[in-house]
Scaffold this motif. Sequence first.
Motif, PDB file in Angstrom:
ATOM      1  N   ASN A   1     -48.832  66.422  48.291  1.00 32.77           N
ATOM      2  CA  ASN A   1     -47.483  66.498  48.858  1.00 32.77           C
ATOM      3  C   ASN A   1     -46.532  65.502  48.207  1.00 32.77           C
ATOM      4  OD1 ASN A   1     -48.319  68.526  50.530  1.00 32.77           O
ATOM      5  ND2 ASN A   1     -48.287  67.320  52.410  1.00 32.77           N
ATOM      6  N   ARG A   2     -47.018  64.321  47.895  1.00 31.34           N
ATOM      7  CA  ARG A   2     -46.161  63.324  47.243  1.00 31.34           C
ATOM      8  C   ARG A   2     -45.707  63.824  45.875  1.00 31.34           C
ATOM      9  NH1 ARG A   2     -49.514  57.799  47.877  1.00 31.34           N
ATOM     10  NH2 ARG A   2     -47.714  56.946  46.767  1.00 31.34           N
ATOM     11  N   VAL A   3     -46.603  64.469  45.150  1.00 31.72           N
ATOM     12  CA  VAL A   3     -46.229  65.017  43.848  1.00 31.72           C
ATOM     13  C   VAL A   3     -45.270  66.193  44.024  1.00 31.72           C
ATOM     14  CG1 VAL A   3     -47.093  66.192  41.801  1.00 31.72           C
ATOM     15  CG2 VAL A   3     -48.326  64.226  42.706  1.00 31.72           C
ATOM     16  N   ALA A   4     -45.498  67.032  45.040  1.00 32.32           N
ATOM     17  CA  ALA A   4     -44.607  68.168  45.287  1.00 32.32           C
ATOM     18  C   ALA A   4     -43.176  67.700  45.549  1.00 32.32           C
ATOM     19  CB  ALA A   4     -45.129  68.991  46.456  1.00 32.32           C
ATOM     20  N   ILE A   5     -43.036  66.607  46.269  1.00 35.66           N
ATOM     21  CA  ILE A   5     -41.700  66.055  46.525  1.00 35.66           C
ATOM     22  C   ILE A   5     -41.065  65.603  45.221  1.00 35.66           C
ATOM     23  CG2 ILE A   5     -40.479  64.110  47.571  1.00 35.66           C
ATOM     24  CD1 ILE A   5     -42.519  64.335  49.888  1.00 35.66           C
ATOM     25  N   GLN A   6     -41.837  64.887  44.423  1.00 31.30           N
ATOM     26  CA  GLN A   6     -41.331  64.386  43.152  1.00 31.30           C
ATOM     27  C   GLN A   6     -40.853  65.530  42.257  1.00 31.30           C
ATOM     28  OE1 GLN A   6     -44.161  62.009  40.927  1.00 31.30           O
ATOM     29  NE2 GLN A   6     -43.341  62.790  38.999  1.00 31.30           N
ATOM     30  N   LEU A   7     -41.624  66.621  42.223  1.00 25.89           N
ATOM     31  CA  LEU A   7     -41.330  67.713  41.298  1.00 25.89           C
ATOM     32  C   LEU A   7     -40.201  68.615  41.770  1.00 25.89           C
ATOM     33  CD1 LEU A   7     -44.968  68.755  40.292  1.00 25.89           C
ATOM     34  CD2 LEU A   7     -43.344  67.396  38.971  1.00 25.89           C
ATOM     35  N   THR A   8     -39.691  68.367  42.973  1.00 26.82           N
ATOM     36  CA  THR A   8     -38.610  69.209  43.512  1.00 26.82           C
ATOM     37  C   THR A   8     -37.430  68.380  44.001  1.00 26.82           C
ATOM     38  OG1 THR A   8     -39.717  69.225  45.673  1.00 26.82           O
ATOM     39  CG2 THR A   8     -40.177  71.068  44.190  1.00 26.82           C
ATOM     40  N   ASP A   9     -37.321  67.129  43.514  1.00 24.55           N
ATOM     41  CA  ASP A   9     -36.252  66.253  44.007  1.00 24.55           C
ATOM     42  C   ASP A   9     -34.980  66.326  43.178  1.00 24.55           C
ATOM     43  OD1 ASP A   9     -36.953  64.903  41.710  1.00 24.55           O
ATOM     44  OD2 ASP A   9     -37.543  63.045  42.709  1.00 24.55           O
ATOM     45  N   GLY A  10     -34.938  67.187  42.162  1.00 27.23           N
ATOM     46  CA  GLY A  10     -33.746  67.333  41.351  1.00 27.23           C
ATOM     47  C   GLY A  10     -33.579  66.276  40.287  1.00 27.23           C
ATOM     48  N   ASN A  11     -34.528  65.385  40.158  1.00 28.65           N
ATOM     49  CA  ASN A  11     -34.453  64.301  39.185  1.00 28.65           C
ATOM     50  C   ASN A  11     -35.340  64.650  37.993  1.00 28.65           C
ATOM     51  OD1 ASN A  11     -34.350  61.949  37.728  1.00 28.65           O
ATOM     52  ND2 ASN A  11     -35.312  60.674  39.300  1.00 28.65           N
ATOM     53  N   ALA A  12     -34.719  65.113  36.917  1.00 26.20           N
ATOM     54  CA  ALA A  12     -35.492  65.534  35.749  1.00 26.20           C
ATOM     55  C   ALA A  12     -36.267  64.386  35.128  1.00 26.20           C
ATOM     56  CB  ALA A  12     -34.561  66.158  34.705  1.00 26.20           C
ATOM     57  N   ALA A  13     -35.832  63.156  35.367  1.00 27.64           N
ATOM     58  CA  ALA A  13     -36.489  62.002  34.757  1.00 27.64           C
ATOM     59  C   ALA A  13     -37.921  61.833  35.244  1.00 27.64           C
ATOM     60  CB  ALA A  13     -35.684  60.735  35.027  1.00 27.64           C
ATOM     61  N   ASN A  14     -38.233  62.266  36.483  1.00 25.98           N
ATOM     62  CA  ASN A  14     -39.609  62.108  36.982  1.00 25.98           C
ATOM     63  C   ASN A  14     -40.341  63.441  37.059  1.00 25.98           C
ATOM     64  OD1 ASN A  14     -38.608  63.370  39.256  1.00 25.98           O
ATOM     65  ND2 ASN A  14     -38.810  61.604  40.614  1.00 25.98           N
ATOM     66  N   GLY A  15     -39.830  64.446  36.351  1.00 19.54           N
ATOM     67  CA  GLY A  15     -40.505  65.732  36.279  1.00 19.54           C
ATOM     68  C   GLY A  15     -39.997  66.709  37.311  1.00 19.54           C
ATOM     69  N   GLU A  16     -39.867  67.986  36.914  1.00 18.57           N
ATOM     70  CA  GLU A  16     -39.444  69.044  37.820  1.00 18.57           C
ATOM     71  C   GLU A  16     -40.320  70.275  37.580  1.00 18.57           C
ATOM     72  OE1 GLU A  16     -36.493  69.067  40.249  1.00 18.57           O
ATOM     73  OE2 GLU A  16     -37.474  67.119  40.005  1.00 18.57           O
ATOM     74  N   ALA A  17     -40.449  71.085  38.597  1.00 21.80           N
ATOM     75  CA  ALA A  17     -41.217  72.318  38.471  1.00 21.80           C
ATOM     76  C   ALA A  17     -40.589  73.398  39.331  1.00 21.80           C
ATOM     77  CB  ALA A  17     -42.665  72.095  38.883  1.00 21.80           C
ATOM     78  N   ASP A  18     -40.686  74.638  38.865  1.00 24.00           N
ATOM     79  CA  ASP A  18     -40.224  75.784  39.649  1.00 24.00           C
ATOM     80  C   ASP A  18     -41.308  76.262  40.612  1.00 24.00           C
ATOM     81  OD1 ASP A  18     -37.736  75.960  38.178  1.00 24.00           O
ATOM     82  OD2 ASP A  18     -38.916  76.805  36.531  1.00 24.00           O
ATOM     83  N   VAL A  19     -42.557  76.255  40.133  1.00 23.91           N
ATOM     84  CA  VAL A  19     -43.690  76.742  40.921  1.00 23.91           C
ATOM     85  C   VAL A  19     -44.762  75.664  40.925  1.00 23.91           C
ATOM     86  CG1 VAL A  19     -45.505  78.491  41.095  1.00 23.91           C
ATOM     87  CG2 VAL A  19     -43.201  79.155  40.353  1.00 23.91           C
TER      88      VAL A  19
END
Length: 674
Positions: free
Chosen positions: A208-226
């Motif tokens: 869950n912590r990673v899911a938050i990071q990947l969907t927070d809108g901050n490209a600097a810490n990684g983003e994902a669509d799925v």
Amino acid sequence: MKHGSKLAAVATGLVLAGSATMTATTTASAATNMNGGPLPAGTTPINILNLNDFHGRIDTDGRGTLGKNFACTILTQREALGAANTLTLGAGDLIGASPFTSSIQNDEPTLDFLDAIGMNASSVGNHEFDQGYEDLTQRVEPRADFEYVGANVFFKGTQTPALKQYETYDVAGVRVAVVGGVTSETPNLVEGAGVANLDFIDPVEGVNRVAIQLTDGNAANGEADVIIAEYHEGGPYSSTTGTLADQLKVPVFAHLVNDTSSKVAAILQGHTHQAYVYDVQIPGEATGSTRPVLQTGQYAAAVGKIQLGWDATAKKVTAYNAANIPATAPSAACLANPTYQAAAKIIDDAIQYAAPIANQKVGEVTADITRGRTTSGGEDRGRESAMSNIIAQQYVESVNAPGRDLGADIGMMNPGGVRADLLYDTDGTVTFAEAATVLSFGNALKVADYTGAQVKQILEEQWQPAGASRPFLAMGLSKNVTYTYDATRAQGDRITGVFIDGKAIDPAETYTITSSSFLITNVGTKPDNFGTFLQGTNYRDAGLVDQNAFVDWLKANSPVSPTTQQHGIAVLGAPTAVSYGKTTSFRVEGLDLASANAPRSSSVEVSIDGRRIGSFPVTQGRLTEPVPTRDGAADVAFKLTGKILPDDSPRTAYIKVVAQPSGSVAWIPVRVKG
């Protein structure tokens, strides 16, 4: 060659901010199960082919049938789905506890095989830590072309990830993140010293912590669509032994599916070696918004397949299909496929390398000797077995052999350490490879001293802590040990009697137990949650490796026959006294082993201090609640006439219950009153 373009790697040392309950900016992945139908027009298919608990099963029959079947099935499915839209993933335990063909080369053939069939990423499993963290990071990971991920493993006392937490791939223009989570019980499942510098937090929290990071809108810490969650943790039932409702009664499974972030589109599971496919309601979403939850079973018997439909306009997964596809024999197209040929050659080369040792005859069996079995035929670690009991007996005989004589009173064997059966096949021959695969970890044999009270406590710990994915782990015991229990009693008070050669143990007396160094240890964490093993005294090494000792024992004792005796029997309503002329009644359950071909008892013979009381019929059928499951039950009721002991004798008499034909024995100490 990997399929799916890998995006920038995740920094191993990244510290995640926030908690699992933070609100992120993107929408959830609520979707509709298409039940095998086409994904909606206009959606982008994102396909996952999955395996779990492979355990190096590239070969079990000297021909590589398992591995070759699996390779062809993976390649066939990938070609049908489209390689550009497909990721090949795993849920851990891809190596470790492996058959001889792979284990003799430290599982390097298995890693090469997985590379050859195009693995992209896998969660770490507890068995990836069998030889410790340094072995995983310095040998296993460099050997593997695919990525091992684990979002819930940290250096001890820190928030610094010890492993890559996720990997991101470009699948047909969609950013797909694979996040790993391994069971938090890992320190209790491997040698403690190898993971002493690590913390294993709740895998759901890690994902869950990673899911938050990947969907927070901050490209600097990684983003994902799925986001795909690969958990090395799962439910205790297969689709043939339990429903989704049954699984949801188990806290660990309910936590995995109900508390994983709604941002996760699909949940893949492992660890429990079960096969199931479920549609599970996504927390916080409208009723009917579900996501797939899947586990493929074990040993590459099936390929998990999930198809996700990504809606670019809605920016979320809106539909899916999920299924387990049984592995099948190679087709002509596979046999001509260069990728299949490369994978098959790795298997054939490994077989050739192992053959000179693997095929040596070391003993014979008179019939199949197996682990516990579910009603559907799968392995059941919650049931006592002929295989575990024979190993426990072998341990005693090996450490007490002339010239060694360590004075062991009791042999014990944890079910997770028994990795294969010994099958009769055509002539009962047992090869070195077959024997070595039964005990594939190569642990040292050790002994230590425990009080009778501690022996009882070890047996109490077969009932695992609340929330464990396997609620009961059945200990194998040497042939001189039996016990009775009442599973309806409170945790820690279920064992009602422990007996050695028919005599009740003395809580204050000292008894010497022998087992592998996984159990007989005084360092690290609780092995399989049997914490009392850490409290022994006079720990000493027998100077034997369990695998080698087992092979030598087979050579000396062949032909070996399966045991039929159940050592632990449930006694309900156990009497403490028997009065002349009054009816004494009680019930016994679980008279028969769950091993394949174990005899089914038809009656029990009851006696008191050698005087026959009578015979009572056994009703067959599997009782499932409470754990452990039990086969065979009998109701006993009798009136005692004629003197057994003098009235009010201070001496304890023993009711003896013997099941026929299994030979299982239960002892019930009573006072005889006039």
